[in-house]
Write a protein that holds these residues in place. Structure first.
Motif, PDB file in Angstrom:
ATOM      1  N   GLY A   7       0.833  -1.201   0.000  1.00 47.00           N
ATOM      2  CA  GLY A   7       0.000   0.000   0.000  1.00 47.00           C
ATOM      3  C   GLY A   7       0.857   1.234   0.000  1.00 47.00           C
ATOM      4  N   GLU A   8       0.199   2.375   0.050  1.00 48.61           N
ATOM      5  CA  GLU A   8       0.917   3.641   0.096  1.00 48.61           C
ATOM      6  C   GLU A   8       0.221   4.549   1.094  1.00 48.61           C
ATOM      7  OE1 GLU A   8       2.344   5.282  -3.854  1.00 48.61           O
ATOM      8  OE2 GLU A   8       1.205   3.547  -4.560  1.00 48.61           O
ATOM      9  N   GLY A   9       0.995   5.433   1.706  1.00 48.67           N
ATOM     10  CA  GLY A   9       0.400   6.428   2.606  1.00 48.67           C
ATOM     11  C   GLY A   9       0.809   6.246   4.058  1.00 48.67           C
ATOM     12  N   ASN A  10       1.141   5.018   4.451  1.00 49.38           N
ATOM     13  CA  ASN A  10       1.508   4.779   5.852  1.00 49.38           C
ATOM     14  C   ASN A  10       2.954   4.321   5.999  1.00 49.38           C
ATOM     15  OD1 ASN A  10      -1.019   5.446   7.010  1.00 49.38           O
ATOM     16  ND2 ASN A  10      -1.825   3.492   6.285  1.00 49.38           N
ATOM     17  N   GLU A  11       3.811   4.751   5.059  1.00 47.27           N
ATOM     18  CA  GLU A  11       5.209   4.290   5.069  1.00 47.27           C
ATOM     19  C   GLU A  11       5.918   4.610   6.372  1.00 47.27           C
ATOM     20  OE1 GLU A  11       3.732   5.848   2.627  1.00 47.27           O
ATOM     21  OE2 GLU A  11       4.313   5.040   0.673  1.00 47.27           O
ATOM     22  N   ALA A  12       5.651   5.804   6.916  1.00 47.05           N
ATOM     23  CA  ALA A  12       6.411   6.239   8.092  1.00 47.05           C
ATOM     24  C   ALA A  12       6.249   5.243   9.245  1.00 47.05           C
ATOM     25  CB  ALA A  12       5.972   7.635   8.524  1.00 47.05           C
ATOM     26  N   VAL A  13       5.069   4.682   9.380  1.00 48.37           N
ATOM     27  CA  VAL A  13       4.858   3.707  10.458  1.00 48.37           C
ATOM     28  C   VAL A  13       5.196   2.284   9.982  1.00 48.37           C
ATOM     29  CG1 VAL A  13       3.169   2.692  12.037  1.00 48.37           C
ATOM     30  CG2 VAL A  13       3.038   5.130  11.482  1.00 48.37           C
ATOM     31  N   LEU A  14       4.656   1.911   8.814  1.00 49.47           N
ATOM     32  CA  LEU A  14       4.679   0.489   8.453  1.00 49.47           C
ATOM     33  C   LEU A  14       5.994   0.029   7.836  1.00 49.47           C
ATOM     34  CD1 LEU A  14       1.038   0.027   7.178  1.00 49.47           C
ATOM     35  CD2 LEU A  14       1.991  -0.495   9.412  1.00 49.47           C
ATOM     36  N   LEU A  15       6.834   0.938   7.374  1.00 47.55           N
ATOM     37  CA  LEU A  15       8.120   0.491   6.822  1.00 47.55           C
ATOM     38  C   LEU A  15       9.246   0.561   7.845  1.00 47.55           C
ATOM     39  CD1 LEU A  15       8.033   1.823   3.139  1.00 47.55           C
ATOM     40  CD2 LEU A  15       7.609  -0.484   3.958  1.00 47.55           C
ATOM     41  N   SER A  16       8.922   0.860   9.100  1.00 47.44           N
ATOM     42  CA  SER A  16       9.939   0.726  10.153  1.00 47.44           C
ATOM     43  C   SER A  16       9.914  -0.723  10.591  1.00 47.44           C
ATOM     44  CB  SER A  16       9.600   1.572  11.375  1.00 47.44           C
ATOM     45  OG  SER A  16       9.344   2.869  11.003  1.00 47.44           O
ATOM     46  N   ASP A  17      11.063  -1.307  10.628  1.00 50.18           N
ATOM     47  CA  ASP A  17      11.149  -2.724  10.961  1.00 50.18           C
ATOM     48  C   ASP A  17      10.487  -3.046  12.318  1.00 50.18           C
ATOM     49  OD1 ASP A  17      11.958  -5.253  10.348  1.00 50.18           O
ATOM     50  OD2 ASP A  17      14.069  -4.935  10.839  1.00 50.18           O
ATOM     51  N   TRP A  18      10.669  -2.150  13.302  1.00 50.68           N
ATOM     52  CA  TRP A  18      10.162  -2.443  14.646  1.00 50.68           C
ATOM     53  C   TRP A  18       8.647  -2.575  14.684  1.00 50.68           C
ATOM     54  CZ3 TRP A  18       6.515   0.658  16.809  1.00 50.68           C
ATOM     55  CH2 TRP A  18       6.431   1.968  16.370  1.00 50.68           C
ATOM     56  N   SER A  19       7.940  -1.836  13.796  1.00 48.43           N
ATOM     57  CA  SER A  19       6.484  -1.805  13.895  1.00 48.43           C
ATOM     58  C   SER A  19       5.849  -3.111  13.420  1.00 48.43           C
ATOM     59  CB  SER A  19       5.925  -0.611  13.105  1.00 48.43           C
ATOM     60  OG  SER A  19       6.204  -0.769  11.725  1.00 48.43           O
ATOM     61  N   SER A  20       6.637  -4.012  12.846  1.00 46.55           N
ATOM     62  CA  SER A  20       6.072  -5.285  12.397  1.00 46.55           C
ATOM     63  C   SER A  20       6.859  -6.477  12.942  1.00 46.55           C
ATOM     64  CB  SER A  20       6.039  -5.326  10.869  1.00 46.55           C
ATOM     65  OG  SER A  20       7.327  -5.061  10.352  1.00 46.55           O
ATOM     66  N   LEU A  21       7.465  -6.301  14.115  1.00 46.57           N
ATOM     67  CA  LEU A  21       8.234  -7.415  14.704  1.00 46.57           C
ATOM     68  C   LEU A  21       7.372  -8.646  14.955  1.00 46.57           C
ATOM     69  CD1 LEU A  21      10.627  -5.864  17.376  1.00 46.57           C
ATOM     70  CD2 LEU A  21      11.245  -7.079  15.296  1.00 46.57           C
ATOM     71  N   HIS A  22       6.078  -8.417  15.216  1.00 51.84           N
ATOM     72  CA  HIS A  22       5.190  -9.567  15.453  1.00 51.84           C
ATOM     73  C   HIS A  22       5.068 -10.436  14.197  1.00 51.84           C
ATOM     74  CE1 HIS A  22       3.009  -6.093  14.089  1.00 51.84           C
ATOM     75  NE2 HIS A  22       1.893  -6.751  13.897  1.00 51.84           N
ATOM     76  N   LEU A  23       5.246  -9.827  13.017  1.00 49.22           N
ATOM     77  CA  LEU A  23       5.221 -10.630  11.786  1.00 49.22           C
ATOM     78  C   LEU A  23       6.470 -11.509  11.676  1.00 49.22           C
ATOM     79  CD1 LEU A  23       2.846  -8.736  11.058  1.00 49.22           C
ATOM     80  CD2 LEU A  23       3.692  -8.724   8.726  1.00 49.22           C
ATOM     81  N   ASP A  24       7.580 -11.019  12.219  1.00 46.80           N
ATOM     82  CA  ASP A  24       8.788 -11.857  12.220  1.00 46.80           C
ATOM     83  C   ASP A  24       8.576 -13.093  13.098  1.00 46.80           C
ATOM     84  OD1 ASP A  24      10.966 -10.305  10.712  1.00 46.80           O
ATOM     85  OD2 ASP A  24      10.187  -8.790  12.070  1.00 46.80           O
ATOM     86  N   LEU A  25       7.876 -12.898  14.229  1.00 55.05           N
ATOM     87  CA  LEU A  25       7.614 -14.046  15.106  1.00 55.05           C
ATOM     88  C   LEU A  25       6.705 -15.054  14.393  1.00 55.05           C
ATOM     89  CD1 LEU A  25       7.117 -12.267  18.567  1.00 55.05           C
ATOM     90  CD2 LEU A  25       9.205 -13.220  17.576  1.00 55.05           C
ATOM     91  N   LEU A  26       5.709 -14.525  13.683  1.00 55.07           N
ATOM     92  CA  LEU A  26       4.787 -15.376  12.927  1.00 55.07           C
ATOM     93  C   LEU A  26       5.537 -16.168  11.851  1.00 55.07           C
ATOM     94  CD1 LEU A  26       1.632 -15.717  12.542  1.00 55.07           C
ATOM     95  CD2 LEU A  26       1.849 -14.061  10.690  1.00 55.07           C
ATOM     96  N   ALA A  27       6.421 -15.486  11.135  1.00 54.23           N
ATOM     97  CA  ALA A  27       7.186 -16.155  10.073  1.00 54.23           C
ATOM     98  C   ALA A  27       8.080 -17.244  10.679  1.00 54.23           C
ATOM     99  CB  ALA A  27       8.032 -15.122   9.321  1.00 54.23           C
ATOM    100  N   HIS A  28       8.680 -16.911  11.814  1.00 53.53           N
ATOM    101  CA  HIS A  28       9.541 -17.870  12.503  1.00 53.53           C
ATOM    102  C   HIS A  28       8.750 -19.129  12.882  1.00 53.53           C
ATOM    103  CE1 HIS A  28      13.040 -18.993  14.852  1.00 53.53           C
ATOM    104  NE2 HIS A  28      12.213 -19.384  15.799  1.00 53.53           N
ATOM    105  N   ASP A  29       7.530 -18.933  13.391  1.00 57.71           N
ATOM    106  CA  ASP A  29       6.673 -20.069  13.754  1.00 57.71           C
ATOM    107  C   ASP A  29       6.341 -20.938  12.546  1.00 57.71           C
ATOM    108  OD1 ASP A  29       6.602 -19.345  16.361  1.00 57.71           O
ATOM    109  OD2 ASP A  29       4.613 -18.410  16.302  1.00 57.71           O
ATOM    110  N   ARG A  30       6.322 -20.353  11.356  1.00 52.21           N
ATOM    111  CA  ARG A  30       6.034 -21.112  10.139  1.00 52.21           C
ATOM    112  C   ARG A  30       7.276 -21.765   9.549  1.00 52.21           C
ATOM    113  NH1 ARG A  30       0.896 -19.942   7.643  1.00 52.21           N
ATOM    114  NH2 ARG A  30      -0.307 -19.017   9.313  1.00 52.21           N
TER     115      ARG A  30
END
Ligand SMILES: [Zn+2]
Ligand SMILES: [Zn+2]
Length: 279
Positions: free
Chosen positions: A238-261
């Motif tokens: 998407g576009e418009g929320n880069e400042a929040v969503l493209l910081s690695d820290w703001s999606s650390l929970h997705l890294d945990l999810l990927a790790h579980d998979r």
């Protein structure tokens, strides 16, 4: 839809608050340190290296003066050593500070190491990398904007950052349908550059083996992974929320999810932030 703010994201993801607090503390401390930015290099002198795939900061033709940033990194380490809200970080920063005081060529070592020279072995390398790139990214900001304007992304299309040479930390999908493009995002210097839409940036596999793991209710964030090498990249579709969503820290929970998979994080990571998550 209203754009996301850091605050609303943190309200919905309370477990990210300690990580966000650490990043904000470092940003505040870095903002208090004055550094003048380097001049804009002659991109014409550098263009031969660019064609060859040499990132700007590693090019001897571009000659960008990074030493003032080294000085600012040392000041930032000192600030955190003399007071941080986290005991672990204050202790790591003190160990680093002591080492940098012992080292006569510390300023040069810091910047060389940050852009890839492995001969320096600092204590707390994760913290130094995070602090160092926070400073360098601010320092390089005007130069990076000029480089973005000069660069023809169609002539790069490599799986590492044209500015600093890092592997990507995330991806962003922009545009619609047939015109959709994938940008890779540097987690060190914040450059975004064009890459082939369906090729794995880690192993360059055949495009048929790229898969998507969608995550409900995460504002367009998803996990793109490769069935050949099991590497994944978090992507913002998407576009418009880069400042929040493209910081690695703001999606650390997705890294945990990927790790579980069973997926592997092959993306560049600045600092082991996961221990700061409340679990
Ligand atoms: Zn970079
Ligand atoms: Zn792959």
């Amino acid at each position: 839809m209203k754009p996301l703010t850091r605050e609303s994201w943190l309200e919905a993801h309370a477990y990210l608050q300690p990580v966000a607090a650490f990043c904000a503390e470092v940003d505040r401390a870095a903002a208090e340190i004055e550094t003048r930015s380097p001049g804009i290099p002659s991109f014409e002198d550098y263009s031969g290296d660019f064609q060859e795939g040499v990132p700007l900061l590693q090019s001897s033709q571009a000659r960008i003066d990074l030493e003032p940033a080294g000085k600012a990194v040392r000041l930032l380490v000192q600030k955190l050593a003399s007071g941080s809200s986290s005991k672990r970080i204050a202790a790591d920063a003190s160990a680093l500070d002591a080492e940098l005081r012992r080292e006569p060529e510390a300023l040069r070592h810091i910047v060389d190491w940050l852009i890839g020279d492995e001969s320096f072995t600092p204590p707390a390398p994760g913290l130094l990398r995070y602090l160092g790139w926070t400073v360098l990214s601010r320092y390089l900001c005007p130069m990076r904007a000029a480089f973005d304007r000069w660069r023809d992304d169609e002539r790069w299309l490599r799986n590492y950052c044209p500015t600093c040479g890092s592997a990507p930390a995330m991806a962003q999908l922009v545009g619609l349908d047939q015109g959709r493009k994938r940008l890779l995002v540097c987690g060190r210097c914040d450059t975004r550059w064009l890459f082939k839409r369906t090729e794995c940036p880690f192993c360059g596999n055949d495009p048929q083996r790229l898969a998507i793991l969608s995550v409900e209710g995460e504002a367009g964030l998803r996990i793109d992974y490769c069935e050949s090498c099991k590497g994944y990249l978090k992507a913002y579709a998407g576009e418009g929320n880069e400042a929040v969503l493209l910081s690695d820290w703001s999606s650390l929970h997705l890294d945990l999810l990927a790790h579980d998979r069973g997926l592997k994080r092959l993306a560049a990571s600045l600092y082991e932030l996961e221990p700061l998550l409340v679990t």
